[in-house]
Design an enzyme around this catalytic site. Structure first.
Site, short mmCIF file in Angstrom:
data_model
loop_
_atom_site.label_atom_id
_atom_site.label_comp_id
_atom_site.label_asym_id
_atom_site.label_seq_id
_atom_site.Cartn_x
_atom_site.Cartn_y
_atom_site.Cartn_z
N HIS A 18 32.66 48.69 32.80
CA HIS A 18 31.05 48.11 32.79
C HIS A 18 30.80 47.12 31.84
O HIS A 18 31.61 47.59 31.23
CB HIS A 18 30.61 48.38 34.23
CG HIS A 18 31.91 48.86 35.62
ND1 HIS A 18 32.06 47.99 36.64
CD2 HIS A 18 32.03 50.70 35.59
CE1 HIS A 18 32.38 49.06 37.36
NE2 HIS A 18 32.15 49.87 36.78
N CYS B 12 37.27 48.86 36.98
CA CYS B 12 37.34 49.66 38.29
C CYS B 12 38.41 49.56 39.14
O CYS B 12 39.66 50.29 38.74
CB CYS B 12 36.46 49.52 38.03
SG CYS B 12 35.49 51.94 38.45
ZN LIG Z 1 33.43 51.73 37.72
#
Ligand SMILES: [Zn+2]
Lengths: 240, 424
Positions: A192, A95
Site C-alpha cells: 500500500h 493485498c
Molecule cells: Zn494490506
C-alpha cells in the site's frame, strides 16, 4: 479531434478499497490525462455488469468481511479476468485481491477461500501481521517503496516471477525475500502506500501497456511531478 | 489489610515517580502486583458504579463531556484525566485520588479506555454502563483490522451489566447489540440528511451510505448542526443548544454524551441543567483548539485517520482561511501514509494550502498535487513552516490540520514564538 479514451476499471471499490487503494486509481487517471487521454472510470461491484471495453484494471485490499462479500462474485468473474490478462490487459492487484488472484487462501483456522488462479500462487494465514515500511528492488522498476500490512503468507509457483526482492520488510512470506508477483502485464503486490504515487515507473508501465494495447502507440511524454522524488526518499528513510 | 498496604505503597511510589518526572503507570503497576483485587474493590464501592467510554475517535472529548454533564447534576465524578487510558493508568489515577484507607471519594467513575486495553480492564471491573462511539480506521498498523477493533469493543459490550449506549449510525457498533447481555440498550443517532455528512470508512468510495436498514429508535438524535448551533431530538422533542465545541464530529459526540448521561441519571435527570453543562464544554487538550496568535485566530485541528480528516474538512469551510497541513509519521501518529489517499481534499482546491509540513510533508504535497490543490511551500521543518505561516496575511484567520505529534510540536513552538491565548 477527440482525445483517445482509456477505460479504467476499479474492481470492488465498495468492499476492497482500503489503505489508500483509491490513490492508485487517482494516479493512473491523472498520468493518463496529463498525456492527453480521456479516462472513463468504471466501478465494478458485486452483481454489476462488466463493461465491454476495459483497458486497465485496478483492485485493492479489504477487511476479511469485505473479502467474504466479493468472493463468490470474483469466482464468477475469474474466467473473464484470466482472458483479459492473457490478452495483455494491464492489472494492478493489491493485498487482498492479490491473494484471491492466486489459487487459494487457507486461513489460520483452516478455512479455504478459493481464488481465481490467475496467478500460480497460494496463500496461508500467518500467526502475526507483517506491517511496516517496505522497500524492494525490482529488475524492471528499480527501487519500489511502499507499506505492507498483511497476515497472509504467499508462496509463488516455480515459474511465477516476483514483483521484487525485499531489501526492507517481509514481503510475500517473510522467508524467501520475494514480494508480489508478475504475470504478463499483471502486477500483484502487498504494498500500500499508496503504491503508485511514489512509484511512477510502475504507474507508467501500466498506463503504457493500456494505451499500446488499445491504440498501438503510447503518447510517451515524460512527466515532472513535484514532490515525487522527495516523497520517495523520505519514505525510504523512515523506520519500519 | 492487603488493600491498605497496596494503597500506601502505591501512593508512596506515585509521589516518588512524580518527583522523578516519571510516567503515570509505574505506581499502578506496583499496586496491581501487590493486590490484584485493588481496582475491582475500590471501584466496586462507588454508588453509581463505573462507566467505560471507548471507540476509535473522539473518546477524550466525549469523556470530558460526560464528566461535566454528570458533575452538573451534582455527582462527584472520578475520571482518568491524565490520558492514561489503560488499566495501570486507571490504577494510578485511583491511587492519586483515594484516601489512605483506599477509599475513592466519588459517586461514579467515568473512564476513557483504549479499545485494546479495555478488554483487560472489563475483565477486572465489569462496567455498569458503557458508551461505544465508533470503529474507524485508525492505528491499523497496530491492530491490523477494523474487525479486530470491533472485537475489542464487543468484549466491553458483553461485560457491561446495566446499559450499553451505541452509535446507531456505525453499523459495526450498532451490530454489537447482539452481544449485549445487560437489560438495556440505548442509541444515539443522526437524522437522514445529517447522515450524509458522516461517511464511514466502508462507504467512502460509494458516496452514499448504502441501503439503510430499519434503524432502532435513538434516545438522542442530532437533528441539525450549523456551526456552534445544534438541535437534538431527545425523546421525540427538539432541544437547541449553542456549543463551544466545533466540528460536526464533536457535535455528534455530544449527542452520545447526552444519551449516556440520560441513561445513567434516569428519572433524576435535570434536562435544562444537562444542556447548560453541555454548552459549557470546551475541547479536551490537544483535540483541536482555537488559539489567538499575534492577535489573530489560529485553529489547530487534530487529524489522525481518513474519516476524521474528511469530517474536519467538511466541518470547517476553507474560504477566508489560510491553511497549513502538518503530517508526522511517528509511532503515535501511525507510520502508514496510505490514509492520506483516502481523504478527499477538493474542498481545499480553491483556497489552496499555504504550508505543507511535518516529516511526511512531501507525501502530503504529492497527495495534493494529484487532487489539483495548489500548494505554497513544502518544508519538512515544522518550525520554519510555522514561522512563515503565522507571518502570512496579517489579520487573516488561520487553520492548521495536524497529526498528533505534529500538534504537540506546534504547540511547543507557538509557546516560544508568541503570546498564545487559548480561546477554547
Ligand atoms: Zn494490506
Amino acid at each position: 479531434m477527440d482525445a483517445p479514451v482509456i477505460d479504467l476499471l476499479q474492481l470492488y471499490p465498495r468492499d476492497m478499497n482500503i489503505y489508500g487503494d483509491w490513490g492508485n486509481v487517482l494516479v493512473l487517471r491523472k498520468r493518463l490525462q496529463l498525456r492527453g487521454y480521456e479516462v472513463r472510470l468504471h466501478e465494478y461491484n458485486p452483481g454489476d455488469s462488466f463493461p465491454e471495453q476495459v483497458d486497465l484494471i485496478v483492485g485493492g485490499g479489504g477487511q476479511d468481511s469485505g473479502q467474504n462479500k466479493i468472493q463468490a462474485d470474483l469466482l464468477g468473474l475469474g474466467g473473464r479476468l484470466k482472458e483479459l490478462a492473457d490478452d495483455g490487459v494491464p492489472m494492478l492487484a493489491i493485498c487482498g485481491l492479490y491473494q484471491l488472484f492466486g489459487h487459494r487462501f487457507t486461513t489460520h483456522t483452516g478455512e479455504v477461500i478459493t481464488g481465481i488462479g490467475l496467478l500460480d500462487a497460494e496463500t496461508v494465514g500467518g500467526p502475526t501481521r507483517l506491517i511496516g515500511n517496505t522497500v524492494l528492488e525490482s529488475a524492471e522498476f528499480g527501487t519500489v517503496i511502499g507499506y505492507e500490512n498483511h497476515s497472509g503468507l504467499t508462496t509463488l509457483g516455480p515459474d511465477l516471477t516476483p514483483f521484487g526482492t525485499v531489501t526492507k520488510g517481509q514481503g510475500n512470506n517473510g522467508q524467501d525475500g520475494t514480494e508480489g508477483a508478475r504475470y504478463r502485464h499483471v502486477i500483484a503486490s502487498y504494498l500500500h502506500g499508496s503504491l503508485l504515487p511514489k512509484n511512477p515507473a510502475v504507474a507508467d508501465y501500466l498506463v503504457r501497456h493500456a494505451a499500446e494495447r488499445r491504440y498501438g502507440t503510447f503518447n510517451d511524454v515524460a512527466l515532472e511531478v513535484p514532490y515525487e522524488a522527495a516523497a520517495r526518499s523520505d519514505a525510504a528513510a523512515r523506520p519500519r | 489489610m492487603r488493600h491498605l498496604l497496596a494503597t500506601v505503597v502505591g501512593k508512596t511510589v506515585r509521589v516518588v515517580a512524580k518527583l522523578r518526572g516519571g510516567g503515570s503507570a509505574l505506581p499502578g503497576l506496583i499496586a496491581e502486583k501487590i493486590d490484584p483485587e485493588f481496582l475491582p474493590r475500590t471501584l466496586g464501592r462507588l454508588p453509581h458504579g463505573v462507566v467505560v467510554i471507548s471507540g476509535t475517535n473522539g473518546k477524550t472529548t466525549t469523556t470530558k463531556m460526560v464528566v461535566e454533564l454528570l458533575q452538573g447534576q451534582g455527582l462527584k465524578v472520578f475520571t482518568n484525566r491524565t490520558g492514561s487510558n489503560f488499566t495501570r493508568g486507571v490504577v494510578a489515577a485511583v491511587l492519586g485520588e483515594s484516601n489512605p484507607a483506599g477509599k475513592l471519594g466519588a459517586d461514579i467513575a467515568v473512564l476513557e479506555l483504549d479499545e485494546a486495553h479495555a478488554v483487560h480492564f472489563v475483565k477486572l471491573v465489569p462496567p455498569r454502563y458503557s458508551l461505544l462511539l465508533n470503529v474507524m480506521r485508525d492505528q491499523l498498523d497496530r491492530f491490523g483490522e477494523i474487525e479486530t477493533t470491533a472485537g475489542f469493543l464487543r468484549k466491553i459490550a458483553e461485560a457491561t451489566t446495566e446499559a450499553v449506549v451505541l452509535n446507531r449510525e456505525d453499523h459495526r457498533i450498532a451490530g454489537l447489540a447482539a452481544a449485549v447481555t445487560a437489560p438495556e440498550i440505548r442509541y444515539f443517532g443522526l437524522t437522514p440528511d445529517l447522515r450524509r455528512m458522516f461517511p464511514g470508512d466502508d462507504e467512502m468510495r460509494s458516496g452514499a451510505t448504502g441501503e439503510i436498514a430499519a434503524l432502532p429508535d435513538a434516545d438522542v438524535v442530532l437533528s441539525a448542526c450549523d456551526g456552534p448551533a445544534a438541535t437534538f431530538t431527545v425523546d421525540g422533542r427538539d432541544v437547541d443548544a449553542r456549543l463551544k465545541l466545533t466540528g460536526v464530529y464533536n457535535v455528534y459526540n455530544s449527542a452520545a454524551a447526552l444519551a449516556l448521561a440520560r441513561t445513567v441519571l434516569g428519572e433524576a435527570a435535570d434536562e435544562a441543567a444537562l444542556l447548560r453543562s453541555l454548552e459549557a464544554v470546551t475541547p479536551a487538550f490537544g483535540r483541536g483548539e482555537s488559539l489567538t496568535v499575534n492577535g489573530q485566530p489560529l485553529d489547530l485541528v487534530l487529524v489522525k485517520n481518513p474519516a476524521g480528516f474528511r469530517l474536519a474538512l467538511k466541518s470547517f469551510p476553507a474560504a477566508g482561511f489560510r491553511t497549513m497541513i502538518a503530517i508526522n509519521d511517528n509511532y503515535a501518529d501511525g507510520r502508514d501514509m496510505s490514509w492520506l489517499w483516502d481523504v478527499d481534499f477538493d474542498s481545499l482546491a480553491e483556497a489552496g494550502v499555504d504550508e505543507v509540513s511535518g516529516v511526511r510533508a512531501n507525501d502530503m504535497a504529492l497527495r495534493l498535487f494529484y487532487e489539483d490543490v495548489p500548494v505554497g511551500r513544502v518544508d519538512t521543518d515544522l518550525t520554519a513552516s510555522l514561522r512563515r505561516f503565522i507571518e502570512l496575511g496579517p489579520g487573516q484567520p488561520k487553520r492548521i490540520y495536524c497529526t498528533y505529534t505534529a500538534m504537540l510540536a506546534l504547540r511547543r513552538e507557538l509557546g516560544k514564538l508568541t503570546e498564545v491565548e487559548v480561546v477554547s
